[in-house]
Design an enzyme around this catalytic site. Structure first.
Site, mmCIF file in Angstrom:
data_model
loop_
_atom_site.group_PDB
_atom_site.id
_atom_site.type_symbol
_atom_site.label_atom_id
_atom_site.label_comp_id
_atom_site.label_asym_id
_atom_site.label_seq_id
_atom_site.Cartn_x
_atom_site.Cartn_y
_atom_site.Cartn_z
ATOM 1 N N ASP A 48 45.342 40.590 32.643
ATOM 2 C CA ASP A 48 44.322 40.323 31.959
ATOM 3 C C ASP A 48 43.533 41.533 31.410
ATOM 4 O O ASP A 48 43.224 42.249 32.349
ATOM 5 C CB ASP A 48 43.463 39.122 32.783
ATOM 6 C CG ASP A 48 42.159 39.167 32.038
ATOM 7 O OD1 ASP A 48 42.078 37.991 31.084
ATOM 8 O OD2 ASP A 48 41.156 39.565 32.153
ATOM 9 N N TYR A 53 36.814 45.860 26.712
ATOM 10 C CA TYR A 53 36.989 46.633 27.764
ATOM 11 C C TYR A 53 37.529 48.146 27.204
ATOM 12 O O TYR A 53 38.292 48.464 26.716
ATOM 13 C CB TYR A 53 38.246 46.076 28.836
ATOM 14 C CG TYR A 53 37.995 45.035 29.472
ATOM 15 C CD1 TYR A 53 36.598 44.343 29.327
ATOM 16 C CD2 TYR A 53 38.971 44.404 29.994
ATOM 17 C CE1 TYR A 53 36.522 43.015 30.071
ATOM 18 C CE2 TYR A 53 38.901 43.129 30.787
ATOM 19 C CZ TYR A 53 37.438 42.354 30.629
ATOM 20 O OH TYR A 53 37.431 41.108 31.193
ATOM 21 N N TYR A 191 37.332 35.509 37.467
ATOM 22 C CA TYR A 191 37.184 37.064 37.407
ATOM 23 C C TYR A 191 36.295 37.454 38.513
ATOM 24 O O TYR A 191 35.461 36.655 38.969
ATOM 25 C CB TYR A 191 36.732 37.249 36.071
ATOM 26 C CG TYR A 191 35.424 37.088 35.385
ATOM 27 C CD1 TYR A 191 34.381 37.899 35.566
ATOM 28 C CD2 TYR A 191 35.403 35.939 34.669
ATOM 29 C CE1 TYR A 191 33.052 37.499 35.431
ATOM 30 C CE2 TYR A 191 34.118 35.807 33.987
ATOM 31 C CZ TYR A 191 32.803 36.540 34.230
ATOM 32 O OH TYR A 191 31.705 36.364 33.691
#
Length: 283
Positions: A48, A53, A191
């Site tokens: 993922d 990011y 998450y």
């Protein structure tokens, strides 16, 4: 490794590899690549990531890690809300594909709701699916009201997963979102399953005496028990992030731990179930 069935007929591995904070430091790149490759070798074939990011840096790390083995990887990425217009989501997906060095994503998620109408985003995601750029699509950080609204829109019934913050210390989704997700067969991707990398937050979870006692009975670590607690549930997918090879090994082993009824009772006492609805936890 157990797979979770999706509404599309495809399936997603129940345990994978997160990449939040990867790609931030060039000196750590090879270490991060090797950690992801080790996870793949151990059967954790879900990765993922997101364009957010490290401004795409994490996707580039993933691109290095999956080079030459793309067919054996279930690849998820996420689009910024401000890129989620009909044309914007398609352009963002193309950029992610270039950084990942692949021609398709297994699943593409809207990272969180923003100002762009959800109907327009869904139209863009459907166009990507029709073009073969993505195989499935989903959402992230959607509460129950968001999910119910999405189901009323064209393409909303094509949402195959919702990625949310969920762990032993953050059980708010169990009030209504998780039961709804299980009823409608829309798996939750958990998450930060071990809390964030902030030392204080992790201490609250992993330093809990009951969690440590359960871990001692199984001769494993508290982190492994926290992962096993999530993995035991139907329609829950878990994506811990680690660049430490020892931790990657331990994360994989967590999938083989079978918790007893007594273990679960003790963990419920230490980390109580929600007694009322609360706003969705996010980070």
């Amino acid at each position: 490794m157990k797979n979770v069935q999706l509404l599309s007929g495809r399936s997603m591995p129940s345990l994978g590899l997160g990449t939040w904070n990867m790609g931030e430091q060039a000196a750590q790149r090879q270490r991060e690549v090797r950690a992801l490759q080790l996870g793949l070798d151990l059967g954790m074939t879900l990765i993922d990531t997101a364009e957010m990011y490290a401004d795409g840096g994490a996707e580039e790390v993933v691109g290095d890690a999956i080079a030459g083995r793309r067919d054996g990887v279930y690849l998820v990425s996420k689009v910024y809300p401000h890129n989620a217009t009909f044309k914007g989501v398609q352009a963002a997906c193309e950029r992610s594909l270039r950084r990942l060095r692949t021609d398709y994503l297994d699943c593409y998620l809207l990272h969180w709701r923003g100002a762009v109408p959800l109907a327009e985003t869904l139209d863009g995601l459907q166009a990507l699916k029709q073009a073969g750029k993505i195989r499935d699509y989903g959402v992230s950080n959607f509460d129950l009201d968001d999910m119910e609204q999405a189901r009323t829109l064209q393409g909303g019934d094509g949402i195959v997963t919702n990625q949310v913050l969920y762990n032993l210390t953050r059980r708010g989704i169990e009030w209504n979102l998780l039961p709804w997700s299980q009823q409608h067969q829309v798996p939750v991707m958990a998450y930060s399953p071990l809390e964030s990398s902030m030392p204080g937050e992790q201490r609250v979870l992993l330093g809990n005496r009951s969690l440590q006692a359960v871990a001692a009975r199984h001769d494993v670590t508290p982190a492994q028990i926290a992962l096993a607690w999530l993995l035991r549930q139907d329609h829950v997918i878990v994506i811990p992030k680690s660049s430490n090879p020892d931790h990657v090994q331990l994360n994989r082993q967590a999938a083989d731990i079978v918790l007893t009824a007594d273990d679960l009772t003790e963990l419920d006492r230490a980390f109580p179930r929600p007694r009322k609805g609360t706003p969705l936890d996010m980070r």
